[in-house]
Design a protein around this motif. Structure first.
Motif, PDB file in Angstrom:
ATOM      1  N   GLU A 267       1.083  -0.534   0.470  1.00  0.00           N
ATOM      2  CA  GLU A 267      -0.010  -0.099   0.070  1.00  0.00           C
ATOM      3  C   GLU A 267       0.416   1.755  -0.255  1.00  0.00           C
ATOM      4  OE1 GLU A 267      -3.927   2.051   3.500  1.00  0.00           O
ATOM      5  OE2 GLU A 267      -2.285   0.080   3.533  1.00  0.00           O
ATOM      6  N   GLN A 268       1.913   1.297   1.121  1.00  0.00           N
ATOM      7  CA  GLN A 268       2.706   2.517   0.946  1.00  0.00           C
ATOM      8  C   GLN A 268       3.670   2.709  -0.864  1.00  0.00           C
ATOM      9  OE1 GLN A 268       5.396   2.463   4.237  1.00  0.00           O
ATOM     10  NE2 GLN A 268       4.432   2.345   6.100  1.00  0.00           N
ATOM     11  N   LEU A 269       4.150   1.360  -0.789  1.00  0.00           N
ATOM     12  CA  LEU A 269       4.959   1.806  -2.589  1.00  0.00           C
ATOM     13  C   LEU A 269       3.412   1.944  -3.723  1.00  0.00           C
ATOM     14  CD1 LEU A 269       7.233   0.889  -3.742  1.00  0.00           C
ATOM     15  CD2 LEU A 269       6.132  -1.150  -4.331  1.00  0.00           C
ATOM     16  N   GLN A 270       2.901   1.650  -3.484  1.00  0.00           N
ATOM     17  CA  GLN A 270       1.496   2.700  -4.675  1.00  0.00           C
ATOM     18  C   GLN A 270       1.226   3.807  -4.116  1.00  0.00           C
ATOM     19  OE1 GLN A 270      -2.034   0.083  -3.904  1.00  0.00           O
ATOM     20  NE2 GLN A 270      -2.887   1.451  -5.880  1.00  0.00           N
ATOM     21  N   HIS A 271       1.018   3.804  -2.777  1.00  0.00           N
ATOM     22  CA  HIS A 271       0.875   5.477  -2.586  1.00  0.00           C
ATOM     23  C   HIS A 271       1.985   6.747  -3.223  1.00  0.00           C
ATOM     24  CE1 HIS A 271      -0.402   9.139  -0.184  1.00  0.00           C
ATOM     25  NE2 HIS A 271       1.227   8.981  -0.133  1.00  0.00           N
ATOM     26  N   TYR A 272       3.215   5.640  -3.434  1.00  0.00           N
ATOM     27  CA  TYR A 272       4.567   6.744  -3.529  1.00  0.00           C
ATOM     28  C   TYR A 272       4.897   6.842  -5.013  1.00  0.00           C
ATOM     29  CZ  TYR A 272       9.777   6.924  -4.913  1.00  0.00           C
ATOM     30  OH  TYR A 272      10.475   7.925  -4.862  1.00  0.00           O
ATOM     31  N   PHE A 273       4.398   5.387  -5.432  1.00  0.00           N
ATOM     32  CA  PHE A 273       4.542   6.025  -6.759  1.00  0.00           C
ATOM     33  C   PHE A 273       2.683   6.711  -7.761  1.00  0.00           C
ATOM     34  CE2 PHE A 273       6.355   1.743  -6.659  1.00  0.00           C
ATOM     35  CZ  PHE A 273       7.543   2.162  -7.795  1.00  0.00           C
ATOM     36  N   MET A 274       1.859   6.557  -6.737  1.00  0.00           N
ATOM     37  CA  MET A 274       0.797   7.524  -6.860  1.00  0.00           C
ATOM     38  C   MET A 274       1.259   8.955  -7.011  1.00  0.00           C
ATOM     39  SD  MET A 274      -2.585   5.685  -6.339  1.00  0.00           S
ATOM     40  CE  MET A 274      -3.901   7.546  -7.216  1.00  0.00           C
ATOM     41  N   GLY A 275       1.719   9.523  -5.633  1.00  0.00           N
ATOM     42  CA  GLY A 275       1.794  10.894  -5.248  1.00  0.00           C
ATOM     43  C   GLY A 275       3.363  11.103  -6.330  1.00  0.00           C
ATOM     44  N   ARG A 276       4.126  10.222  -6.507  1.00  0.00           N
ATOM     45  CA  ARG A 276       5.496  10.652  -7.844  1.00  0.00           C
ATOM     46  C   ARG A 276       4.598  11.541  -8.538  1.00  0.00           C
ATOM     47  NH1 ARG A 276      10.245   6.388  -9.057  1.00  0.00           N
ATOM     48  NH2 ARG A 276       8.630   5.868 -10.305  1.00  0.00           N
ATOM     49  N   ALA A 277       3.953  10.231  -9.591  1.00  0.00           N
ATOM     50  CA  ALA A 277       2.999  10.650 -10.494  1.00  0.00           C
ATOM     51  C   ALA A 277       2.673  11.675 -10.750  1.00  0.00           C
ATOM     52  CB  ALA A 277       2.381   9.748 -11.145  1.00  0.00           C
ATOM     53  N   LEU A 278       1.973  12.080  -9.745  1.00  0.00           N
ATOM     54  CA  LEU A 278       1.188  14.086  -9.642  1.00  0.00           C
ATOM     55  C   LEU A 278       2.362  14.853  -9.388  1.00  0.00           C
ATOM     56  CD1 LEU A 278      -1.573  12.588  -7.248  1.00  0.00           C
ATOM     57  CD2 LEU A 278      -2.359  13.750  -9.594  1.00  0.00           C
ATOM     58  N   GLU A 279       3.839  14.661  -8.762  1.00  0.00           N
ATOM     59  CA  GLU A 279       4.612  15.283  -8.334  1.00  0.00           C
ATOM     60  C   GLU A 279       4.891  15.874  -9.537  1.00  0.00           C
ATOM     61  OE1 GLU A 279       8.295  16.264  -5.645  1.00  0.00           O
ATOM     62  OE2 GLU A 279       7.339  14.213  -5.406  1.00  0.00           O
ATOM     63  N   GLU A 280       5.913  14.895 -11.010  1.00  0.00           N
ATOM     64  CA  GLU A 280       5.918  14.868 -11.999  1.00  0.00           C
ATOM     65  C   GLU A 280       5.279  15.207 -13.118  1.00  0.00           C
ATOM     66  OE1 GLU A 280       7.501  11.225 -12.897  1.00  0.00           O
ATOM     67  OE2 GLU A 280       9.136  10.724 -11.104  1.00  0.00           O
ATOM     68  N   LYS A 281       4.058  15.411 -12.551  1.00  0.00           N
ATOM     69  CA  LYS A 281       3.027  16.158 -13.632  1.00  0.00           C
ATOM     70  C   LYS A 281       3.375  17.890 -13.240  1.00  0.00           C
ATOM     71  CE  LYS A 281      -1.651  16.167 -14.941  1.00  0.00           C
ATOM     72  NZ  LYS A 281      -2.837  15.519 -14.967  1.00  0.00           N
ATOM     73  N   GLY A 282       3.105  18.112 -11.914  1.00  0.00           N
ATOM     74  CA  GLY A 282       3.451  19.731 -11.688  1.00  0.00           C
ATOM     75  C   GLY A 282       4.795  19.976 -12.191  1.00  0.00           C
ATOM     76  N   GLN A 283       5.870  19.505 -11.781  1.00  0.00           N
ATOM     77  CA  GLN A 283       7.290  19.725 -12.361  1.00  0.00           C
ATOM     78  C   GLN A 283       6.282  19.961 -13.691  1.00  0.00           C
ATOM     79  OE1 GLN A 283       9.479  21.127 -10.368  1.00  0.00           O
ATOM     80  NE2 GLN A 283      10.391  21.197 -11.772  1.00  0.00           N
TER      81      GLN A 283
END
Length: 598
Positions: free
Chosen positions: A488-504
């Motif tokens: 679950e933490q790994l999935q949350h990390y990948f989703m958050g990293r995807a959103l952060e990369e999108k904003g960047q």
């Protein structure tokens, strides 16, 4: 704190006073007179002796003795008169130092009050005395007492108001005895000569009582001495204070005073002063006094006004002088700079002229030397080579001018080309990040097939690691829960990293667009140089920005076209109001990067 370097006579006297019985203290204190008389008057040694006397409380002992009954004092009134002299001489010219407040507010008023009380006692004894010799002695002592009081008041002028307001002084002044009355009138006259201003600071009732007593003695006393002193005293009061003259002239209490003064005997010693007093009380003189008073008031007002104006000008004078100096120095500096600049320009002009002349001379010398060296048959060839070189130089300069002109004309196209390259670079980066993101969030594809040898090797490495790092036993349920939590933490990390990369990526795209727009605006041609559809490249897609720009443009035009008298009083930062109906604009026009959609 006791002073250092005290006179041994003061020390021995203070010790003797402290050890002696009370009845012997007055006689012992008389030794202070001998100490004071032996010291030069006005010297620093006398001031030091007075300070020592005050610090060892010998002045306070004198006050205590003077407050006692004279019948209990050895020597009687003679001792008291000498102690009053000692007390007045010690208090005048004394610098109390740290105890100044106690000295001026307690000791001095107490001393003057004791002097007046002693005067009343001495007056009673003088009236009750039967023998003439005793009366003469008491009168002499009373004169010594008044002289001591006058000496004390002369050294401390602030005590005059206390004496004039004292009831004891008023009772002394109301005596019927000629000798004592004359002595008190003389004392009052001398006091007013020192400072007559305190006469108006006392209460009105006391002032009226003093005036009544002086007028009564002038009109009712048969003694010419008292009448003469009263006349001089009243004349001094009237000449010193116009308020007292107005009071004697207009008050109902003194109605008919001028007629009574006219009936006084003429040919006396004080007839001149009496005539002056009568003239002052006459209506004509009163009018002159009023006019004089008004004149003095006008002069005083003018003096204050002129003083105010002078002080005001004096305050402004430094700033005016500074401004004048600044202006002069600025003009002088500008003049010097102008002269230096003219000298430098003249020097540069002369130097350039010399350089041209030198270059011309060198060129001619070179040509002459070359002509001397070159064979006469090759002169024409040499001239042709020189012409070719000159033609090459001219062609080089012409080509440079032409290329610079072409570059200036092609600058907008170069700007567009660079902008396109920047956009392409940003788009390629964006697409690469998108592909990278898709790879990161793609499904698990599983591992590649492992060979048996590789599988045995990995199993052996795992067993070695487990052997070196033993762990505590965990149940299957706890292991599954930990595994689920880790997933679950790994999935949350990948989703958050995807959103952060999108904003960047979005921020970088905006920054690239902004930098491109800024660069395009900086290198945009002026309106005079713009051709064709070049201005349409800078149309804005933002309606608020277009409206604000249109409003600013209209405000600038209106301000420029307005007459000069409407611009008076405006500051550089003031905003210009524009009517709302004037802002009629198509909101698709303004320059900000981007192109207007068709």
């Amino acid at each position: 704190m006791k002073p250092t370097g005290t006179d041994p006579r003061i020390l021995s006297l203070a010790a003797e006073v402290a050890k002696s019985p009370e009845q012997n203290v007055p006689v012992i204190l008389l030794k202070l007179k001998e100490i004071i008389n032996d010291t030069p008057l006005g010297s620093s040694e006398l001031k030091k002796i007075k300070q020592d006397i005050y610090c060892y409380d010998l002045i306070q002992y004198c006050l205590l003795v003077l407050s006692q009954d004279c019948s209990r004092i050895q020597g009687g009134w003679t001792t008291i008169s000498q102690l009053t002299q000692i007390l007045s001489h010690c208090c005048v010219g004394l610098e109390p130092g740290e105890d100044a407040e106690e000295f001026y507010k307690e000791l001095l008023p107490s001393a003057t009050e004791n002097f007046l009380i002693l005067g009343r006692r001495l007056q009673t004894c003088f009236i009750n005395a039967a023998k003439g010799e005793e009366k003469d002695e008491l009168l002499h002592i009373f004169q010594i007492l008044t002289d001591s009081l006058f000496w004390l008041l002369g050294g401390h002028v602030q005590l005059i108001q206390n004496v004039l307001q004292s009831d004891h002084f008023l009772h002394l002044l109301q005596t019927d005895n000629v000798q004592i009355g004359a002595t008190l009138m003389t004392l009052l006259q001398n006091i007013l000569l020192i400072n007559s201003g305190d006469l108006l600071r006392i209460e009105g009732k006391i002032l009226h009582s003093i005036l009544d007593e002086v007028v009564f003695k002038l009109l009712s006393t048969p003694s010419s001495i008292i009448r003469s002193t009263a006349t001089k005293l009243l004349l001094l009061m009237v000449e010193s204070h116009q308020e007292i003259l107005i009071l004697l002239r207009l008050s109902a209490c003194y109605k008919g005073l001028r007629n009574l003064l006219n009936k006084q005997e003429s040919g006396t010693e004080f007839s001149q002063q009496l005539s002056q007093l009568v003239d002052l009380l006459s209506p004509k003189i009163y009018k002159e006094v009023e006019e004089q008073k008004l004149h003095q008031a006008a002069c005083l007002i003018q003096a204050y006004w002129k003083g105010y104006q002078t002080r005001k000008r004096m305050k402004k004078l430094p700033s005016a002088v500074i401004a004048l100096q600044r202006s002069f120095r600025s003009k002088r500096t500008k003049k010097l700079l102008k002269l230096n600049r003219e000298k430098e320009e003249e020097a540069i002009r002369l130097r350039l002229q010399l350089q041209r002349q030198r270059a011309m001379r060198v060129s001619r010398e070179l040509r002459l030397s070359m002509l001397e060296i070159v064979h006469p048959g090759e002169v024409e060839k040499y001239n042709r080579e020189m012409e070719e070189k000159a033609a090459l130089i001219i062609q080089k300069h012409w080509r440079g001018y032409r290329e610079r002109k072409n570059f200036r004309q092609q600058r907008p196209f170069l700007t567009e080309y660079k902008a396109a390259i920047t956009l392409q670079r940003a788009a390629l980066k964006f697409l690469a990040k998108c592909r990278k993101k898709k790879k990161l969030v793609s499904r698990w594809q599983g591992l590649q097939e492992l060979t048996d040898a590789r599988r045995v090797e990995l199993k052996q490495r795992v067993d070695d690691y487990v052997r070196r790092h033993p762990v505590s036993q965990m149940s299957d349920v706890a292991s599954r829960e930990l595994h689920a939590e880790a997933q679950e933490q790994l999935q949350h990390y990948f989703m958050g990293r995807a959103l952060e990369e999108k904003g960047q990526q979005h921020r970088e795209a905006l920054m690239a667009q902004i930098s491109t727009n800024i660069e395009q605006l900086m290198k945009a041609p002026t309106l005079n140089e713009a051709e064709g559809k070049e201005p349409e490249l800078f149309l804005s897609r933002s309606r608020p920005v277009a409206a604000k720009a249109r409003q600013a443009h209209l405000a600038t035009l209106k301000h420029i076209q307005a007459p000069w008298w409407k611009k008076l009083g405006e500051e550089p930062g003031d905003e210009i109001d524009i009517q709302k109906d004037e802002i009629s604009v198509e909101l698709g026009t303004l320059f900000i990067g981007g192109t207007k959609p068709p």
